[in-house]
Design a protein around this motif. Structure first.
Motif, PDB file in Angstrom:
ATOM      1  N   PRO A   1       0.305  -1.812   4.526  1.00 47.31           N
ATOM      2  CA  PRO A   1      -1.073  -1.374   4.776  1.00 47.31           C
ATOM      3  C   PRO A   1      -2.060  -2.164   3.926  1.00 47.31           C
ATOM      4  CG  PRO A   1       0.057   0.231   3.403  1.00 47.31           C
ATOM      5  CD  PRO A   1       1.035  -0.862   3.677  1.00 47.31           C
ATOM      6  N   GLU A   2      -3.330  -1.970   4.198  1.00 46.74           N
ATOM      7  CA  GLU A   2      -4.339  -2.719   3.448  1.00 46.74           C
ATOM      8  C   GLU A   2      -4.617  -2.092   2.086  1.00 46.74           C
ATOM      9  OE1 GLU A   2      -8.090  -2.620   5.520  1.00 46.74           O
ATOM     10  OE2 GLU A   2      -7.605  -0.678   6.380  1.00 46.74           O
ATOM     11  N   ARG A   3      -3.958  -1.000   1.781  1.00 49.98           N
ATOM     12  CA  ARG A   3      -4.149  -0.357   0.474  1.00 49.98           C
ATOM     13  C   ARG A   3      -2.820  -0.218  -0.254  1.00 49.98           C
ATOM     14  NH1 ARG A   3      -7.106   4.937   1.977  1.00 49.98           N
ATOM     15  NH2 ARG A   3      -8.028   3.760   3.675  1.00 49.98           N
ATOM     16  N   THR A   4      -2.907   0.020  -1.563  1.00 49.78           N
ATOM     17  CA  THR A   4      -1.661   0.135  -2.327  1.00 49.78           C
ATOM     18  C   THR A   4      -1.147   1.566  -2.224  1.00 49.78           C
ATOM     19  OG1 THR A   4      -2.991   0.496  -4.288  1.00 49.78           O
ATOM     20  CG2 THR A   4      -2.141  -1.698  -3.975  1.00 49.78           C
ATOM     21  N   TYR A   5       0.133   1.698  -1.917  1.00 53.53           N
ATOM     22  CA  TYR A   5       0.634   3.027  -1.594  1.00 53.53           C
ATOM     23  C   TYR A   5       1.717   3.568  -2.529  1.00 53.53           C
ATOM     24  CZ  TYR A   5       4.193   0.480   1.243  1.00 53.53           C
ATOM     25  OH  TYR A   5       5.178  -0.340   1.693  1.00 53.53           O
ATOM     26  N   PHE A   6       1.972   2.874  -3.623  1.00 55.66           N
ATOM     27  CA  PHE A   6       2.967   3.415  -4.553  1.00 55.66           C
ATOM     28  C   PHE A   6       2.282   4.323  -5.569  1.00 55.66           C
ATOM     29  CE2 PHE A   6       5.467  -0.393  -3.258  1.00 55.66           C
ATOM     30  CZ  PHE A   6       6.549   0.298  -2.746  1.00 55.66           C
ATOM     31  N   GLU A   7       3.037   5.333  -6.032  1.00 54.32           N
ATOM     32  CA  GLU A   7       2.521   6.233  -7.065  1.00 54.32           C
ATOM     33  C   GLU A   7       2.266   5.410  -8.323  1.00 54.32           C
ATOM     34  OE1 GLU A   7       2.278   9.626  -6.859  1.00 54.32           O
ATOM     35  OE2 GLU A   7       3.562  10.166  -5.184  1.00 54.32           O
ATOM     36  N   ASP A   8       1.174   5.684  -9.001  1.00 61.73           N
ATOM     37  CA  ASP A   8       0.856   4.962 -10.230  1.00 61.73           C
ATOM     38  C   ASP A   8       1.922   5.144 -11.312  1.00 61.73           C
ATOM     39  OD1 ASP A   8      -1.367   3.708  -9.380  1.00 61.73           O
ATOM     40  OD2 ASP A   8      -2.804   5.132 -10.244  1.00 61.73           O
ATOM     41  N   SER A   9       2.553   6.317 -11.303  1.00 59.55           N
ATOM     42  CA  SER A   9       3.541   6.598 -12.348  1.00 59.55           C
ATOM     43  C   SER A   9       4.886   5.906 -12.083  1.00 59.55           C
ATOM     44  CB  SER A   9       3.759   8.103 -12.452  1.00 59.55           C
ATOM     45  OG  SER A   9       4.223   8.602 -11.221  1.00 59.55           O
ATOM     46  N   MET A  10       5.026   5.303 -10.905  1.00 60.90           N
ATOM     47  CA  MET A  10       6.296   4.645 -10.562  1.00 60.90           C
ATOM     48  C   MET A  10       6.386   3.264 -11.192  1.00 60.90           C
ATOM     49  SD  MET A  10       6.686   5.262  -6.506  1.00 60.90           S
ATOM     50  CE  MET A  10       8.363   4.973  -6.069  1.00 60.90           C
ATOM     51  N   THR A  11       7.608   2.851 -11.497  1.00 60.70           N
ATOM     52  CA  THR A  11       7.825   1.470 -11.921  1.00 60.70           C
ATOM     53  C   THR A  11       8.292   0.681 -10.689  1.00 60.70           C
ATOM     54  OG1 THR A  11      10.128   1.893 -12.448  1.00 60.70           O
ATOM     55  CG2 THR A  11       8.540   2.190 -14.241  1.00 60.70           C
ATOM     56  N   VAL A  12       8.351  -0.641 -10.842  1.00 57.67           N
ATOM     57  CA  VAL A  12       8.804  -1.483  -9.718  1.00 57.67           C
ATOM     58  C   VAL A  12      10.237  -1.117  -9.337  1.00 57.67           C
ATOM     59  CG1 VAL A  12       9.190  -3.852  -8.953  1.00 57.67           C
ATOM     60  CG2 VAL A  12       7.256  -3.336 -10.450  1.00 57.67           C
ATOM     61  N   ILE A  13      11.042  -0.854 -10.360  1.00 60.16           N
ATOM     62  CA  ILE A  13      12.448  -0.527 -10.066  1.00 60.16           C
ATOM     63  C   ILE A  13      12.544   0.821  -9.330  1.00 60.16           C
ATOM     64  CG2 ILE A  13      13.140   0.635 -12.244  1.00 60.16           C
ATOM     65  CD1 ILE A  13      15.177  -2.141 -10.638  1.00 60.16           C
ATOM     66  N   ASP A  14      11.628   1.738  -9.637  1.00 60.76           N
ATOM     67  CA  ASP A  14      11.584   3.012  -8.890  1.00 60.76           C
ATOM     68  C   ASP A  14      11.278   2.738  -7.416  1.00 60.76           C
ATOM     69  OD1 ASP A  14      12.008   4.578 -11.128  1.00 60.76           O
ATOM     70  OD2 ASP A  14       9.873   4.859 -11.539  1.00 60.76           O
TER      71      ASP A  14
END
Lengths: 233, 272
Positions: free
Chosen positions: A81-94
């Motif tokens: 999508p055109e926006r970021t959709y991961f939780e801020d508290s998540m790490t890349v490995i999550d």
């Protein structure tokens, strides 16, 4: 087996009295990279959202790999999508673990390789990343899937010009040859060279749908120039 | 997949709650020790610890009491906040672009969030209760456990077991149904192009009024002396029946709001 990754007929989407898509007919061939081009508010994102299952069409039909939009298509669509959709508290490995859990076609090694190439720390949280880095991580996640069709909504809009080549290379080097890639953007000059087909969309209607080489041959101009001409204010 | 969704939901939310719970329990211990010192009964390793009794120590004690009360309130507020914000953000906000495109049925998404919200709700009540027990000066841990045991025995013996059970189930179904009303209201709110939060709040008020009307009607039908056959004579029976009617109405409300939320997520999703 159909040669098309996507087919839609008379696709209409209305928001109240406003018609965002006015009965469009489209088909995307497997193995092709398609540019879905149009100015802001032309209906590109609405179309992609319908394909991704985030919106329901008002009228018309749409099939992806011969399946109606639903759980089955969600499993074979890779959507950026055109926006970021991961939780801020998540790490890349999550995020990697999340994709590994929910997408059977996710290739973890591929994602880790790409992240390593970009020197992105897998233990970094999304809240500590710049917008550009978040978008790169998202693109890596999406392109690490072996999907049947990829929908990339403005994949280069948020990254600096120097990183755009990396993004474009990531796209062309990682999609499956039997899959279709649909790229929605208005930064045409940056992606023009990788496109097989283009679709010009204006006010919810298709104004052009053809092969890139044929268009260049007929018009004698680049896609970017033609776009400027068609969508001149 | 449901298990993975629940695990993910816990992972995203646990840090805030655990920190808050730890703070509440820490301050209830501190307050207990300060109160013991104040009333001359605090001993540390057998040594009597006096309370200074000066203005500074009085202010510190009062501050700790205030902090404890604020934290206790925060447990309740944070739980409600998490229930509302988590569902809204992860289904209709930016994270919704991820959660609604994974190949998982919408009902599993709803259920995972509901289950985790419910667990935090129960844990919050548990932590608040425990902190109050810690705070009470005169009660030792052994006495507390003995007291709880006696209460449990009293509630479940002498024919009160069914009454207690219906009460517990009614309370649980009430909480679950309340959470679902919030989820359903948020889902209705996102159907609108503009003023989604106001519309969600309006939907919440309307559903709540319907719920009250529905429960009231159910009680009226069951308990008002419309005809002799419906009269319930014994007080105990009335109470049990009150809870049973409560359980039934809660379950109906839960089913209706769950089905409504699921329908919207499946067929009427309208992400910004």
């Amino acid at each position: 087996m159909s040669e098309f990754a996507l087919e839609c007929k008379n696709l209409v989407k209305r928001y109240g009295s406003k018609e965002a898509l006015k009965g469009i007919d489209l088909s995307f061939k497997k193995g092709n990279i398609i540019g879905l081009l149009g100015p802001n508010g032309s209906g590109k994102t609405t179309f992609i959202k319908i394909c991704a299952g985030l919106l329901k069409q008002t009228e018309g039909s749409i099939v992806i790999d011969e399946k109606n939009i639903g759980l089955e298509t969600k499993a074979i669509i890779s959507y950026l999508p055109e926006r970021t959709y991961f939780e801020d508290s998540m790490t890349v490995i999550d995020a990697i673990k999340f994709f590994e859990t929910f997408y059977s076609d996710f290739q973890c090694e591929k994602a880790l390789d790409m992240l390593k190439n970009l020197d992105i720390d897998v233990n970094m949280k999304f809240k500590k990343m710049s917008k550009g880095t978040k978008e790169k991580v998202q693109l890596i996640m999406v392109m690490s899937r072996k999907a049947k069709i990829y929908f990339l909504d403005e994949p280069i809009a948020g990254v600096d010009p120097a990183a755009r080549d990396y993004v474009i290379n990531t796209i062309i080097n990682n999609y499956d040859e039997n899959a279709a890639v649909v790229i929605s953007t208005h930064l045409i000059s940056d992606i023009e060279n990788i496109l097989d087909d283009v679709v010009f969309i204006k006010n919810g209607e298709i104004v052009l749908n053809d092969n890139v080489d044929r268009i260049r041959e007929k018009s004698g101009t680049s896609i970017d120039s033609l776009f400027r001409e068609v969508f001149k204010c | 997949m449901l298990g993975s969704l629940i695990k993910y939901e816990f992972k995203v939310t646990y840090k805030k709650f655990f920190l808050l719970y730890a703070l509440v329990l820490f301050f209830s211990f501190i307050n207990r020790f300060m109160s013991e010192a104040r009333y001359g009964s605090l001993h540390f390793m057998g040594i009597y610890v006096p309370f200074p009794g000066n203005a500074f120590s009085e202010t510190v004690h009062l501050s700790f009491v205030v902090i404890y009360i604020i934290l206790l309130m925060a447990v309740g507020i944070l739980t409600i906040y998490i229930v509302v914000k988590r569902f809204y953000n992860s289904m209709f906000g930016n994270v919704g672009y991820l959660m609604n495109t994974i190949p998982v049925e919408p009902w599993k998404n709803i259920l995972s969030k509901l289950a985790v919200a419910f667990v935090w709700l129960i844990l919050g009540i548990g932590v608040a209760f425990t902190s109050v027990i810690i705070l009470i000066n005169d009660v030792t841990i052994t006495e507390t456990i003995k007291g709880i045991y006696e209460i449990v025995v009293y509630l479940f013996l002498d024919g009160r077991g069914f009454l207690t059970l219906t009460f517990i189930i009614a309370a649980i179904t009430q909480q679950i149904s309340n959470i679902m009303i919030v989820y359903c209201s948020l889902s209705i709110g996102q159907l609108f192009v503009n003023h989604r939060k106001i519309m969600a709040f309006t939907a919440f008020l309307i559903i709540s009024v319907i719920y009250i009307f529905f429960v009231d009607s159910a009680y009226s039908i069951c308990f008002v002396d419309h005809n002799a056959a419906r009269v319930v004579v014994s007080g105990a029976r009335v109470t049990e029946n009150v809870f049973i009617i409560g359980i039934i109405t809660n379950c109906i409300m839960f089913a209706a709001t769950f089905a409504g939320t699921n329908f919207i997520l499946k067929n009427r999703l309208n992400l910004e």
